[in-house]
Every structure is written in structure tokens, then in C-alpha cells.
Design an enzyme around this catalytic site. Structure first.
Site, PDB file in Angstrom:
ATOM      1  N   HIS A   1      -4.669  -9.327   6.878  1.00  0.00           N
ATOM      2  CA  HIS A   1      -6.054  -8.843   6.953  1.00  0.00           C
ATOM      3  C   HIS A   1      -7.013 -10.050   6.969  1.00  0.00           C
ATOM      4  O   HIS A   1      -7.754 -10.252   6.008  1.00  0.00           O
ATOM      5  CB  HIS A   1      -6.377  -7.954   5.753  1.00  0.00           C
ATOM      6  CG  HIS A   1      -5.631  -6.658   5.697  1.00  0.00           C
ATOM      7  ND1 HIS A   1      -5.749  -5.763   4.647  1.00  0.00           N
ATOM      8  CD2 HIS A   1      -4.755  -6.081   6.563  1.00  0.00           C
ATOM      9  CE1 HIS A   1      -4.985  -4.709   4.870  1.00  0.00           C
ATOM     10  NE2 HIS A   1      -4.350  -4.882   6.021  1.00  0.00           N
TER      11      HIS A   1
ATOM     12  N   HIS B   1       1.911  -8.947   9.407  1.00  0.00           N
ATOM     13  CA  HIS B   1       0.636  -8.226   9.419  1.00  0.00           C
ATOM     14  C   HIS B   1      -0.244  -8.774   8.298  1.00  0.00           C
ATOM     15  O   HIS B   1       0.200  -8.852   7.145  1.00  0.00           O
ATOM     16  CB  HIS B   1       0.887  -6.733   9.211  1.00  0.00           C
ATOM     17  CG  HIS B   1      -0.350  -5.928   8.978  1.00  0.00           C
ATOM     18  ND1 HIS B   1      -1.438  -5.938   9.823  1.00  0.00           N
ATOM     19  CD2 HIS B   1      -0.682  -5.083   7.963  1.00  0.00           C
ATOM     20  CE1 HIS B   1      -2.376  -5.134   9.350  1.00  0.00           C
ATOM     21  NE2 HIS B   1      -1.949  -4.613   8.221  1.00  0.00           N
TER      22      HIS B   1
HETATM   23  P1  13P Z   1       1.844  -1.807   2.460  1.00  0.00           P
HETATM   24  O1  13P Z   1       1.524  -2.219   1.041  1.00  0.00           O
HETATM   25  O2  13P Z   1       2.472  -0.452   2.518  1.00  0.00           O
HETATM   26  O3  13P Z   1       2.644  -2.876   3.168  1.00  0.00           O
HETATM   27  O4  13P Z   1       0.461  -1.639   3.233  1.00  0.00           O
HETATM   28  C1  13P Z   1      -0.414  -2.705   3.353  1.00  0.00           C
HETATM   29  C2  13P Z   1      -1.191  -2.668   4.620  1.00  0.00           C
HETATM   30  O5  13P Z   1      -1.822  -3.637   4.949  1.00  0.00           O
HETATM   31  C3  13P Z   1      -1.168  -1.435   5.457  1.00  0.00           C
HETATM   32  O6  13P Z   1      -1.735  -1.675   6.694  1.00  0.00           O
HETATM   33 ZN    ZN Z   2      -3.019  -3.482   6.778  1.00  0.00          ZN
END
Ligand code: 13P
Ligand code: ZN
Length: 282
Positions: free
Chosen positions: A141, A139
Site C-alpha cells: 500500500h 502486494h
Molecule cells: P491480508 O491481511 O488478508 O493479507 O490483507 C491485506 C490487504 O492488503 C488486502 O488487500
Molecule cells: Zn491491500
């Protein structure tokens, strides 16, 4: 050999570091997990803390019973992983019912990523499809993909077609297309359920106004998919800023590519009516 020196842990750390260099991980943004093989577990189980307490998971994943997963911690920064792996990442072991886990290595005074529900749900799904594939779930961003979710319709076929057109090799990378999930609360069971639904058809899912989840067979495959999607989103954004497309790849071109490379392309994305003058309304 210490766990942080094993090759799969080094590959995990390298992906985290590369993603950070790409600018995809502001603050603690993003997370990563890897479902370990039997050989990986054998290489490090002697160093596991088997006295660690069991912690219940909200939605049980019986398909992952007994599995071990290397993952990032909640609130941890990708930029710190290489320097302090045992503080920022850890290995969790699922119990025999898949309804609880314990931290057997790393994550000192910490806990797994808040997106654990999505990582577990997708790991279980992909394991049922093929236990040897899609072990890595990532995941991030990435800014250009996120930006597009404010411009393009929240629609799998439209995003897929737009990103396919940005590089003619893209249909070879994600012939099945990508999924788009409307805004969801980060870390929620609802986010996990929505992602799970999309991952039944895809290996990449964009969360509108938040980020992207991808999975892959190994770390290169996974990082490469994120990279391809984000670069394509960047090109798309630049085209929009330049006033929109004046020409592009056609459905006939995509069909010719599919014939030559024996691809099964996402039908819905292929049949979208072409509108060259207005990206976002292809
Ligand atoms: P975490 O630090 O809990 O992994 O969260 C980061 C994040 O991108 C949540 O969507
Ligand atoms: Zn995130």
C-alpha cells in the site's frame, strides 16, 4: 536446518521488513508470496505437516498442481514477520488438481492472505510464461502511488508515461509499462481476474485507491520494482504540488534511450501527446 533459517525464507522475511520500513504496510496492509523451486521444497519437505486438512480454492489453478508457495497470513502485520515467522507466514501445498491446498508449515491457527485468489492467478499465469521467472508476487500500500490514482486518469498508458518521465532509468526497469485496475473489492475473485488480465502485459499493476501488485524473478527484483514505482510516484506528486511540469523528457528522448539500450517500449505510452504544463493530462 529449520525452515525459517533457509535462505529463501530469510530473503522473504527481509523483503517484508524492508517494505514495512518504507511505510508500505500500515496495520496488516499488503501481502507476499513466493512459488518455491524444487530445491526449496527438497530442503524443507521433511518438516512438512502432511496430515493438514485440504481446503478448497474458489478458482482452481491446475497449472500450480503440486506447487508449494510460501506466503503471508491474513490479518498479519509485516512488522511482526521477522520476530514471529511461524505465526505470520506459512507454506501451502496445492493438490494434484490445483483445486485445494493444505498448510504444511507455519500459519499456526491462521490462514493465507485474503488476496490468495490474486496471488494464485498471477503465479499460474507467470509460470506458463516462464516457469523459472516471476516467482515472487508482492502486494503493498505505497502512499504516493495510491495518491496518484485520485489524480491521473485510470489509464495504463498515461500512468506509464508519467512515471517513465520521473526518472530516465525507469523505462529500463519497466519498458512494458504498468497496468491500472479501476477500484475493485479487496480479496475478491473479480480483483484476481482484473489483475490477471493486466499481468498478461505487465509485471506491475496498481489497484486504484488501494495499492500495488508487482512480481519479480527474485526478492531484490520485486522489491526494486515496487521501490522504483513508488519513488517515481512521489516525484510526480511533488511536481503536481509545485504547480506542474515546465519541461520534461520527450518522446524523442525516450526513443533515443530505447535505441541505445535495445528496449521495446510500450507504444501507447510513447505516443501520448506531451503537455508539459499540466501533469495528469499529458
Ligand atoms: P491480508 O491481511 O488478508 O493479507 O490483507 C491485506 C490487504 O492488503 C488486502 O488487500
Ligand atoms: Zn491491500
Amino acid at each position: 536446518m529449520r525452515i525459517e533459517e533457509l535462505s529463501f525464507v530469510k530473503a522473504f522475511i527481509r523483503l517484508a521488513t524492508d517494505g514495512d520500513r518504507r511505510g508500505w504496510h500500515e496495520r496488516n496492509g499488503g501481502n507476499l508470496s513466493y512459488r518455491m523451486t524444487g530445491a526449496d521444497i527438497n530442503a524443507c519437505s521433511a518438516q512438512f505437516d502432511t496430515a493438514a486438512p485440504w481446503i478448497p480454492v474458489k478458482t482452481a489453478v491446475p497449472l500450480l498442481a503440486g506447487d508449494c508457495i510460501l506466503l503471508t497470513g491474513s490479518g498479519k502485520c509485516m512488522r511482526n514477520i521477522a520476530a514471529a515467522p511461524t505465526d505470520t507466514v506459512g507454506i501451502i501445498e496445492l493438490n494434484g488438481r490445483g483445486d485445494a491446498y493444505r498448510i504444511v508449515w507455519g500459519l499456526i491457527k491462521s490462514r493465507p492472505t485474503s488476496e490468495l485468489p490474486t496471488h494464485l492467478a498471477v503465479a499460474a499465469l507467470k509460470k506458463t510464461e516462464d516457469a523459472e521467472k516471476n516467482r515472487v508476487i508482492y502486494h503493498a500500500h505505497p502512499a504516493h502511488l495510491i495518491a496518484l490514482t485520485f489524480i491521473l486518469p485510470i489509464d495504463d498508458a498515461r500512468f506509464t508515461r508519467e512515471l517513465w518521465e520521473m526518472d530516465i532509468e525507469n523505462p529500463l526497469v519497466f519498458p512494458e509499462g504498468i497496468g491500472i485496475v479501476p477500484w475493485v473489492i479487496p480479496g475478491s475473485e473479480a480483483a484476481a481476474a482484473a489483475t490477471l488480465e493486466k499481468m498478461k502485459s505487465y509485471r506491475a499493476v496498481v489497484w486504484a485507491h488501494h495499492g500495488t501488485f508487482v512480481c519479480g524473478d527474485d526478492f531484490d527484483d520485486t522489491f526494486g520494482l515496487m521501490d522504483v514505482l513508488e519513488k517515481s510516484a512521489q516525484i510526480c506528486g511533488e511536481i503536481i504540488a509545485m504547480g506542474g511540469k515546465r519541461q520534461s523528457v520527450t518522446a524523442a528522448d525516450l526513443n533515443a534511450l530505447a535505441d541505445m539500450y535495445n528496449l521495446h517500449l510500450n507504444e501507447a505510452a510513447l505516443v501520448i501527446e506531451e503537455r508539459r504544463d499540466c501533469p495528469g493530462e499529458i
